[in-house]
Design an enzyme around this catalytic site. Structure first.
Site, PDB file in Angstrom:
ATOM      1  CB  CYS A 100      -0.887  -0.007   1.251  1.00 29.48           C
ATOM      2  SG  CYS A 100      -1.994   1.416   1.352  1.00 29.48           S
ATOM      3  CG  HIS A 142      -5.667  -2.523  -1.035  1.00 31.16           C
ATOM      4  ND1 HIS A 142      -4.626  -3.073  -0.312  1.00 31.16           N
ATOM      5  CD2 HIS A 142      -5.422  -1.186  -1.064  1.00 31.16           C
ATOM      6  CE1 HIS A 142      -3.798  -2.101   0.071  1.00 31.16           C
ATOM      7  NE2 HIS A 142      -4.255  -0.956  -0.382  1.00 31.16           N
ATOM      8  CD  GLU A 143      -6.584   1.166  -3.986  1.00 27.49           C
ATOM      9  OE1 GLU A 143      -6.698   2.204  -3.301  1.00 27.49           O
ATOM     10  OE2 GLU A 143      -5.500   0.582  -4.135  1.00 27.49           O
ATOM     11  CG  HIS A 146      -7.272   2.910   1.235  1.00 24.27           C
ATOM     12  ND1 HIS A 146      -6.369   3.165   2.241  1.00 24.27           N
ATOM     13  CD2 HIS A 146      -6.589   2.185   0.310  1.00 24.27           C
ATOM     14  CE1 HIS A 146      -5.193   2.625   1.934  1.00 24.27           C
ATOM     15  NE2 HIS A 146      -5.303   2.011   0.768  1.00 24.27           N
TER      16      HIS A 146
HETATM   17 NI    NI Z   1      -3.660   1.086  -0.135  1.00 25.02          NI
END
Ligand code: NI
Length: 178
Positions: A100, A142-143, A146
């Site tokens: 990341c 994953h995104e 966030h």
């Molecule tokens: Ni990330």
């Protein structure tokens, strides 16, 4: 357009639940996405979320063509995804290494759903609806994490599978695909 500073793990903004984007196609939104794009490319990221560049809004971008950080990864088309909604399909998960831009120099093994449907909107408010698998599904999960204040180390189940990438993979050619 500009490469922005990427906030690193420890910055409180990365732990916030980001707010929905209310207006599409605006100059402000275009500027934000252009800056995210410049920043992602400058750092060879597979994706980036608005909170990472300091904007607590539900917008992510991602793309994997040939990425030196992910040399063996399958390609993922360039996508601007706003106000995403995820449907995790089935129970199948696979484990793979993640990194990341907000956690520079580290990698960890994370289990993600293999099959994913995601919906949302592009920069101009046109709907996106895709069903994807594998690395594409992983990048999106994953995104979108966030946007909910979740960084991948929070999902590393075994801390023995978390560490500095140059210790884990001293031969860069052996860097795992995810
Ligand atoms: Ni990330």
């Amino acid at each position: 357009m500009a490469v922005r500073t990427v906030l690193r793990m420890g910055h409180p903004l990365l732990l916030q639940v980001a707010a929905p984007v209310e207006a599409f196609g605006t100059a402000e939104l275009r500027q934000l996405v252009a800056d995210m794009d410049d920043t992602m490319r400058a750092l060879n990221g597979a994706g980036i979320a608005a909170p990472q560049v300091g904007e607590s809004l539900r917008a992510v971008i991602f793309e994997v063509t040939h990425n030196p950080r992910y040399p063996q990864a399958e390609s993922v088309p360039y996508t601007v995804l706003i106000n995403p909604v995820l449907d995790l399909l089935g129970d199948e998960r696979d484990e793979a290494w993640e990194g990341c831009l907000s956690v520079p120099g580290l990698r960890g093994v994370v289990a993600r759903h293999t099959n994913l449907r995601y919906r949302g909107f592009d920069l101009d408010g046109r709907p996106i609806d895709r069903t994807v698998t594998g690395f594409h599904a992983r990048v999106v999960q994953h995104e979108v994490d966030h946007l909910d204040g979740i960084l991948y180390p929070m999902r590393v189940a075994d801390m023995r599978s978390f560490g500095f990438e140059d210790e884990l993979f001293p031969d860069r050619g052996a860097l795992p695909p995810d």
